[in-house]
Design an enzyme around this catalytic site. Structure first.
Site, PDB file in Angstrom:
ATOM      1  N   ARG A  51     -12.353 123.591  54.291  1.00 28.18           N
ATOM      2  CA  ARG A  51     -12.392 123.730  52.825  1.00 28.18           C
ATOM      3  C   ARG A  51     -13.812 123.506  52.296  1.00 28.18           C
ATOM      4  NH1 ARG A  51      -7.780 119.980  50.759  1.00 28.18           N
ATOM      5  NH2 ARG A  51      -8.323 120.836  48.722  1.00 28.18           N
ATOM      6  N   ILE A 103     -11.056 118.602  43.933  1.00 24.88           N
ATOM      7  CA  ILE A 103     -12.192 118.074  44.696  1.00 24.88           C
ATOM      8  C   ILE A 103     -13.292 119.137  44.818  1.00 24.88           C
ATOM      9  CG2 ILE A 103     -10.750 116.388  45.894  1.00 24.88           C
ATOM     10  CD1 ILE A 103     -10.808 118.156  48.392  1.00 24.88           C
ATOM     11  N   HIS A 156      -9.521 112.392  42.226  1.00 23.90           N
ATOM     12  CA  HIS A 156      -9.089 112.504  43.632  1.00 23.90           C
ATOM     13  C   HIS A 156     -10.264 112.734  44.578  1.00 23.90           C
ATOM     14  CE1 HIS A 156      -4.707 113.623  42.279  1.00 23.90           C
ATOM     15  NE2 HIS A 156      -4.972 112.338  42.171  1.00 23.90           N
ATOM     16  N   CYS A 191     -17.937 105.981  53.902  1.00 23.65           N
ATOM     17  CA  CYS A 191     -17.850 105.226  55.154  1.00 23.65           C
ATOM     18  C   CYS A 191     -16.838 104.102  54.964  1.00 23.65           C
ATOM     19  CB  CYS A 191     -19.223 104.660  55.513  1.00 23.65           C
ATOM     20  SG  CYS A 191     -19.176 103.576  56.965  1.00 23.65           S
ATOM     21  N   GLY A 209      -3.536 123.663  34.331  1.00 24.14           N
ATOM     22  CA  GLY A 209      -3.411 124.083  35.736  1.00 24.14           C
ATOM     23  C   GLY A 209      -2.940 123.017  36.692  1.00 24.14           C
ATOM     24  N   SER A 258       0.697 120.970  38.198  1.00 24.04           N
ATOM     25  CA  SER A 258       2.156 121.094  38.245  1.00 24.04           C
ATOM     26  C   SER A 258       2.873 119.830  37.802  1.00 24.04           C
ATOM     27  CB  SER A 258       2.594 121.451  39.671  1.00 24.04           C
ATOM     28  OG  SER A 258       2.228 120.398  40.552  1.00 24.04           O
ATOM     29  N   ASN A 277      -0.961 126.252  31.148  1.00 20.04           N
ATOM     30  CA  ASN A 277      -0.608 126.421  32.562  1.00 20.04           C
ATOM     31  C   ASN A 277      -0.012 127.814  32.771  1.00 20.04           C
ATOM     32  OD1 ASN A 277      -0.681 125.136  35.068  1.00 20.04           O
ATOM     33  ND2 ASN A 277       1.462 124.505  34.984  1.00 20.04           N
ATOM     34  N   LEU A 278       0.087 128.201  34.026  1.00 25.80           N
ATOM     35  CA  LEU A 278       0.696 129.506  34.304  1.00 25.80           C
ATOM     36  C   LEU A 278       2.180 129.466  33.959  1.00 25.80           C
ATOM     37  CD1 LEU A 278      -0.208 132.226  35.341  1.00 25.80           C
ATOM     38  CD2 LEU A 278       0.449 131.518  37.648  1.00 25.80           C
ATOM     39  N   ALA A 335      -5.292 130.664  33.458  1.00 25.01           N
ATOM     40  CA  ALA A 335      -6.323 129.810  32.852  1.00 25.01           C
ATOM     41  C   ALA A 335      -7.496 130.635  32.326  1.00 25.01           C
ATOM     42  CB  ALA A 335      -6.807 128.794  33.893  1.00 25.01           C
TER      43      ALA A 335
HETATM   44  C1  BJW Z   1      -2.245 128.194  37.176  1.00 23.69           C
HETATM   45  C2  BJW Z   1      -2.808 129.322  37.715  1.00 23.69           C
HETATM   46  C3  BJW Z   1      -3.689 130.002  36.902  1.00 23.69           C
HETATM   47  C4  BJW Z   1      -1.530 128.542  39.201  1.00 23.69           C
HETATM   48  N1  BJW Z   1      -3.939 129.551  35.686  1.00 23.69           N
HETATM   49  N2  BJW Z   1      -2.505 127.760  35.969  1.00 23.69           N
HETATM   50  C5  BJW Z   1       7.523 108.194  43.704  1.00 23.69           C
HETATM   51  C6  BJW Z   1       7.513 108.338  42.322  1.00 23.69           C
HETATM   52  C7  BJW Z   1       6.321 108.367  41.605  1.00 23.69           C
HETATM   53  C8  BJW Z   1       5.091 108.255  42.260  1.00 23.69           C
HETATM   54  C9  BJW Z   1       5.098 108.101  43.632  1.00 23.69           C
HETATM   55  C10 BJW Z   1       6.312 108.062  44.342  1.00 23.69           C
HETATM   56  N3  BJW Z   1       6.010 107.940  45.648  1.00 23.69           N
HETATM   57  C11 BJW Z   1       4.668 107.882  45.776  1.00 23.69           C
HETATM   58  C12 BJW Z   1       4.102 107.974  44.555  1.00 23.69           C
HETATM   59  C13 BJW Z   1       2.652 107.992  44.234  1.00 23.69           C
HETATM   60  C14 BJW Z   1       1.981 109.268  44.720  1.00 23.69           C
HETATM   61  C15 BJW Z   1       2.728 110.463  44.135  1.00 23.69           C
HETATM   62  O1  BJW Z   1       2.524 110.854  43.006  1.00 23.69           O
HETATM   63  N4  BJW Z   1       3.607 111.100  44.900  1.00 23.69           N
HETATM   64  C16 BJW Z   1       4.394 112.199  44.377  1.00 23.69           C
HETATM   65  C17 BJW Z   1       4.246 113.410  45.271  1.00 23.69           C
HETATM   66  C18 BJW Z   1       5.802 111.738  44.176  1.00 23.69           C
HETATM   67  N5  BJW Z   1       0.617 109.247  44.244  1.00 23.69           N
HETATM   68  C19 BJW Z   1      -0.319 108.634  44.939  1.00 23.69           C
HETATM   69  O2  BJW Z   1      -0.123 108.152  46.049  1.00 23.69           O
HETATM   70  C20 BJW Z   1      -1.675 108.518  44.282  1.00 23.69           C
HETATM   71  N6  BJW Z   1      -2.068 107.152  44.272  1.00 23.69           N
HETATM   72  C21 BJW Z   1      -1.393 106.217  43.555  1.00 23.69           C
HETATM   73  O3  BJW Z   1      -0.395 106.477  42.933  1.00 23.69           O
HETATM   74  O4  BJW Z   1      -1.961 104.963  43.598  1.00 23.69           O
HETATM   75  C22 BJW Z   1      -1.286 103.885  42.884  1.00 23.69           C
HETATM   76  C23 BJW Z   1      -1.552 103.895  41.399  1.00 23.69           C
HETATM   77  C24 BJW Z   1      -0.515 103.880  40.478  1.00 23.69           C
HETATM   78  C25 BJW Z   1      -0.766 103.842  39.111  1.00 23.69           C
HETATM   79  C26 BJW Z   1      -2.054 103.819  38.658  1.00 23.69           C
HETATM   80  C27 BJW Z   1      -3.099 103.845  39.568  1.00 23.69           C
HETATM   81  C28 BJW Z   1      -2.818 103.903  40.925  1.00 23.69           C
HETATM   82  C29 BJW Z   1      -2.727 109.315  45.040  1.00 23.69           C
HETATM   83  C30 BJW Z   1      -2.491 110.785  44.917  1.00 23.69           C
HETATM   84  C31 BJW Z   1      -3.495 111.544  45.787  1.00 23.69           C
HETATM   85  C32 BJW Z   1      -3.292 113.053  45.703  1.00 23.69           C
HETATM   86  N7  BJW Z   1      -4.116 113.713  46.648  1.00 23.69           N
HETATM   87  C33 BJW Z   1      -4.101 115.172  46.741  1.00 23.69           C
HETATM   88  C34 BJW Z   1      -4.858 115.640  48.013  1.00 23.69           C
HETATM   89  C35 BJW Z   1      -6.266 115.094  48.102  1.00 23.69           C
HETATM   90  C36 BJW Z   1      -7.341 116.028  47.655  1.00 23.69           C
HETATM   91  C37 BJW Z   1      -7.347 117.380  48.365  1.00 23.69           C
HETATM   92  O5  BJW Z   1      -7.116 117.461  49.574  1.00 23.69           O
HETATM   93  O6  BJW Z   1      -7.613 118.395  47.685  1.00 23.69           O
HETATM   94  O7  BJW Z   1      -4.636 115.748  45.548  1.00 23.69           O
HETATM   95  S1  BJW Z   1      -2.433 115.851  46.780  1.00 23.69           S
HETATM   96  C38 BJW Z   1      -2.785 117.284  45.844  1.00 23.69           C
HETATM   97  O8  BJW Z   1      -1.945 117.277  44.661  1.00 23.69           O
HETATM   98  C39 BJW Z   1      -4.250 117.137  45.391  1.00 23.69           C
HETATM   99  C40 BJW Z   1      -4.122 117.534  43.940  1.00 23.69           C
HETATM  100  O9  BJW Z   1      -5.190 116.993  43.202  1.00 23.69           O
HETATM  101  C41 BJW Z   1      -2.764 116.998  43.535  1.00 23.69           C
HETATM  102  C42 BJW Z   1      -2.186 117.651  42.306  1.00 23.69           C
HETATM  103  O10 BJW Z   1      -1.946 119.006  42.505  1.00 23.69           O
HETATM  104  P1  BJW Z   1      -2.151 120.049  41.305  1.00 23.69           P
HETATM  105  O11 BJW Z   1      -3.560 120.100  40.940  1.00 23.69           O
HETATM  106  O12 BJW Z   1      -1.180 119.761  40.235  1.00 23.69           O
HETATM  107  O13 BJW Z   1      -1.824 121.425  42.039  1.00 23.69           O
HETATM  108  P2  BJW Z   1      -0.413 122.170  42.226  1.00 23.69           P
HETATM  109  O14 BJW Z   1      -0.587 123.157  43.302  1.00 23.69           O
HETATM  110  O15 BJW Z   1       0.698 121.199  42.392  1.00 23.69           O
HETATM  111  O16 BJW Z   1      -0.150 122.892  40.843  1.00 23.69           O
HETATM  112  C43 BJW Z   1      -0.933 123.980  40.421  1.00 23.69           C
HETATM  113  C44 BJW Z   1      -0.472 124.412  39.016  1.00 23.69           C
HETATM  114  O17 BJW Z   1      -1.348 125.410  38.553  1.00 23.69           O
HETATM  115  C45 BJW Z   1       0.937 124.986  38.965  1.00 23.69           C
HETATM  116  O18 BJW Z   1       1.658 124.392  37.900  1.00 23.69           O
HETATM  117  C46 BJW Z   1       0.729 126.468  38.696  1.00 23.69           C
HETATM  118  O19 BJW Z   1       1.724 127.034  37.869  1.00 23.69           O
HETATM  119  C47 BJW Z   1      -0.589 126.452  37.992  1.00 23.69           C
HETATM  120  N8  BJW Z   1      -1.363 127.690  38.171  1.00 23.69           N
HETATM  121  N9  BJW Z   1      -2.297 129.511  39.010  1.00 23.69           N
HETATM  122  C48 BJW Z   1      -3.307 128.423  35.269  1.00 23.69           C
HETATM  123  N10 BJW Z   1      -4.286 131.145  37.351  1.00 23.69           N
END
Ligand code: BJW
Length: 242
Positions: free
Chosen positions: A63, A99, A115, A123, A182, A184, A209-210, A227
């Site tokens: 990536r 990222i 993130h 490190c 953008g 989910s 959002n889409l 977007a």
């Molecule tokens: C368009 C479009 C176009 C398409 N135009 N739109 C149970 C209940 C609740 C929470 C938890 C639970 N069990 C565990 C948790 C916590 C957990 C969590 O949320 N899990 C869930 C899955 C349930 N979260 C964590 O562990 C986080 N840490 C944490 O909670 O620490 C404790 C804490 C609590 C409170 C306060 C502070 C701290 C850490 C989360 C780390 C996420 N990491 C990732 C990967 C790392 C980076 C990488 O490799 O890139 O981050 S996961 C991945 O998902 C990535 C993204 O940033 C993240 C979100 O995804 P995103 O951006 O929403 O993408 P998509 O694909 O899901 O959606 C795309 C959207 O775009 C769609 O809606 C489309 O329709 C739209 N779209 N084309 C406009 N052209």
């Protein structure tokens, strides 16, 4: 837009993978997205990294190489947010879950990467964080403490604390407008920001959002479309009418 925003007010904008999709970067949960290609337990958890660091490094190397070699360009959605930061009299803060570096490339300065950032490494031994644009190998030594095998991508995996959370909640508390673009709404704490602004005093919230996210019904206003179309139109209306 159904409410005027104080022109000196604060705008907090949460972005997710959807804003970068039209720049050629995959989302996670759309059809054929990243989580359809790899198992998130393998590549986006500390446990997965412990089990197979090489697999995780390879996943992020590919990536990172895409960003460095293909140089994806910011699309009109990113560019509109840069214009908003430039022209809005008040404060504009981007809180991105992405990222990639496309908000920087578009010209935004006020950005929190909650993130992490693909073009940085950290490190686990000395906690140093530094820019990195090459492949990272399991035996690369840390340029700061010289330990071997302690470097990892500067990204936040499941179970880890997202970055700059205090700063983010302070900004949400100050916000006059909260925009979510953008994303989910699957991943917390970002998915909880719309609820948080409601509890903190109820600033106007809008989802661009889409299609409707998991938390769509919590927003005061929703606009659906790509977007590259809906963000410029919304920003133009905001700059014209407040
Ligand atoms: C368009 C479009 C176009 C398409 N135009 N739109 C149970 C209940 C609740 C929470 C938890 C639970 N069990 C565990 C948790 C916590 C957990 C969590 O949320 N899990 C869930 C899955 C349930 N979260 C964590 O562990 C986080 N840490 C944490 O909670 O620490 C404790 C804490 C609590 C409170 C306060 C502070 C701290 C850490 C989360 C780390 C996420 N990491 C990732 C990967 C790392 C980076 C990488 O490799 O890139 O981050 S996961 C991945 O998902 C990535 C993204 O940033 C993240 C979100 O995804 P995103 O951006 O929403 O993408 P998509 O694909 O899901 O959606 C795309 C959207 O775009 C769609 O809606 C489309 O329709 C739209 N779209 N084309 C406009 N052209």
């Amino acid at each position: 837009m159904n409410r005027r925003i104080d022109p000196n007010g604060t705008i907090v904008i949460l972005t997710g993978a959807g804003i970068s999709r039209e720049s050629g970067l995959d989302t996670f949960r759309c059809e054929g997205g990243i989580w359809a290609q790899v198992d998130l337990e393998d590549v986006a958890t500390p446990e997965g990294f412990q089990r197979n660091p090489k697999m995780v490094q390879d996943f992020y190397n590919a990536r990172r190489a895409q960003l460095v070699e293909e140089k994806p360009q910011p699309n009109p959605g990113h560019l509109a947010l840069a214009k908003l930061e430039r022209d809005w009299p008040g404060r504009v803060l981007i809180v991105t879950q992405n990222i990639d570096n496309l908000h920087e490339e578009a010209g935004n300065k006020n950005i929190i990467h909650m993130h992490g950032e693909l073009l940085k490494i950290t490190c686990t031994q000395c906690d140093s964080v530094r820019p990195w644009d090459q492949d990272l190998h399991i035996d690369t030594s840390c340029p700061s403490c010289h330990n071997i095998g302690t470097l990892r991508p500067h990204v936040v995996w499941f179970g880890e604390m997202p970055l700059q959370m205090e700063e983010i909640y302070d900004a949400l508390e100050d916000a006059d407008l909260f925009m979510s673009i953008g994303t989910s709404g699957n991943v917390y704490p970002a998915a909880g920001f719309v609820q948080a602004v409601k509890q903190m005093g109820g600033c106007h919230s809008v989802e661009l959002n889409l299609d409707p996210s998991n938390g769509a019904t919590l927003f005061d206003e929703t606009v659906y479309g790509p977007a590259s179309e809906v963000v410029p139109a919304y920003v133009d209306a905001l700059l014209k009418n407040g």
